[in-house]
Design an enzyme around this catalytic site. Structure first.
Site, PDB file in Angstrom:
ATOM      1  N   HIS A 152       5.995   0.932   1.362  1.00 21.88           N
ATOM      2  CA  HIS A 152       7.091   0.023   1.876  1.00 21.88           C
ATOM      3  C   HIS A 152       8.387   0.369   1.397  1.00 21.88           C
ATOM      4  O   HIS A 152       8.967  -0.257   0.509  1.00 21.88           O
ATOM      5  CB  HIS A 152       6.482  -1.304   1.477  1.00 21.88           C
ATOM      6  CG  HIS A 152       7.411  -2.383   2.340  1.00 21.88           C
ATOM      7  ND1 HIS A 152       7.009  -3.679   2.461  1.00 21.88           N
ATOM      8  CD2 HIS A 152       8.718  -2.368   2.909  1.00 21.88           C
ATOM      9  CE1 HIS A 152       7.956  -4.284   3.180  1.00 21.88           C
ATOM     10  NE2 HIS A 152       8.940  -3.537   3.511  1.00 21.88           N
ATOM     11  N   GLU A 211       5.045   0.326   5.886  1.00 27.88           N
ATOM     12  CA  GLU A 211       5.498  -1.044   6.250  1.00 27.88           C
ATOM     13  C   GLU A 211       7.220  -0.828   6.096  1.00 27.88           C
ATOM     14  O   GLU A 211       7.706  -0.257   5.260  1.00 27.88           O
ATOM     15  CB  GLU A 211       5.114  -2.031   5.195  1.00 27.88           C
ATOM     16  CG  GLU A 211       3.679  -2.179   5.297  1.00 27.88           C
ATOM     17  CD  GLU A 211       3.121  -3.167   4.034  1.00 27.88           C
ATOM     18  OE1 GLU A 211       2.074  -3.449   4.354  1.00 27.88           O
ATOM     19  OE2 GLU A 211       3.922  -3.756   3.131  1.00 27.88           O
ATOM     20  N   HIS A 268      -0.907  -9.316   0.699  1.00 25.53           N
ATOM     21  CA  HIS A 268       0.018 -10.070   0.037  1.00 25.53           C
ATOM     22  C   HIS A 268      -0.632 -10.820  -0.888  1.00 25.53           C
ATOM     23  O   HIS A 268      -1.034 -12.016  -0.593  1.00 25.53           O
ATOM     24  CB  HIS A 268       1.196 -10.824   0.498  1.00 25.53           C
ATOM     25  CG  HIS A 268       2.390 -11.010  -0.050  1.00 25.53           C
ATOM     26  ND1 HIS A 268       2.829 -11.656  -1.256  1.00 25.53           N
ATOM     27  CD2 HIS A 268       3.527 -10.131   0.290  1.00 25.53           C
ATOM     28  CE1 HIS A 268       3.746 -11.609  -1.579  1.00 25.53           C
ATOM     29  NE2 HIS A 268       4.594 -10.585  -0.783  1.00 25.53           N
TER      30      HIS A 268
END
Length: 250
Positions: free
Chosen positions: A44, A79, A204
């Protein structure tokens, strides 16, 4: 149903970036975890490149491509917020999966899903990313309205934001009804999304302690875990942590 374990390697890059060296090597770490049976890597890149840098994407893509050719399929998931730099990088790298996340430059970490108050931004981003050939997913809060918005955009899947679940898990002994209610919400949203042809991912603050119960309740195609796994490796070691995750994922 088996669930893909995608190891988020952001925190390894964060440690590397704290010194002006390539130690630990992100590429070596990626190769090491793939050798231990991991079948997915998540990266990410954020606006300030405080952990994953855009320059990291091509070397990791080369590693996953080589691993896929030698063994079974290994996926790369990238991401990020769909600004022009991110879109250009995705069209160049062509990862297996692109997950669009509404992270502002001021955010410490991702802390909510897309609000869908500006569908034009996402429509333009999804259309721009289509030539990559990558699977496109959106990071969302667990509610049916967000799934409906994803369906209207024609994306391939969703990633359920699971920090609320992780916080409820910590309090489940004191507030069992609230925990069960929230877990049912996640399960219902996952079932609804799958019933409409969407891939359902999650991520997450999931970890070795709270993951199993979540997967037992929800039909999930892929889970991305980074922070929790990194901390667990400090205490238990890489071999033990990867083996325990692979056992949970089945």
């Amino acid at each position: 149903m088996s669930t893909l374990f995608s190891l988020n390697i952001n925190k390894i890059a964060l440690i590397r970036n704290s010194r002006d060296t390539n130690y630990p090597s992100l590429e070596q770490f990626a190769e090491d975890v793939l050798a231990r049976g991991v079948k997915g890597l998540t990266l990410h890149p954020r606006h300030d490149e405080r952990h994953i840098k855009y320059a990291d994407l091509a070397p990791i893509k080369a590693i996953t491509t080589e691993a896929s050719a030698l063994n079974s399929v290994v996926e790369m998931n990238v991401e990020g917020y769909p600004d022009q730099r991110f879109i250009d990088a995705m069209l160049l790298i062509k990862p297996d999966q692109i997950t669009l996340v509404p992270d502002a430059s001021s955010q410490l970490t991702s802390d909510h899903g897309w609000g869908f108050d500006d569908l034009d931004l996402l429509t333009q981003a999804v259309n721009a990313l289509r030539p990559s050939g990558s699977r496109i997913c959106l990071f969302i809060d667990p509610n049916q309205a967000s799934v409906e918005a994803c369906l209207s955009l024609g994306v391939d899947g969703i990633e359920l934001y699971t920090e609320p679940y992780a916080r409820a898990f910590e309090l489940k002994d004191a507030e069992p009804q609230a925990f069960e209610s929230l877990l049912k919400t996640y399960a219902d949203v996952a079932t609804y999304a799958k019933g409409h042809g969407l891939r359902v991912n999650a991520g997450h603050d999931l970890n070795l302690e709270n993951l199993s119960e979540f997967l037992q309740a929800c039909s999930i195609d892929e889970v991305s875990i980074g922070h929790g796994a990194t901390v667990e490796c400090i205490y238990m070691g890489l071999d033990t942590v990867i083996a325990r995750y692979l056992e949970i994922f089945g």
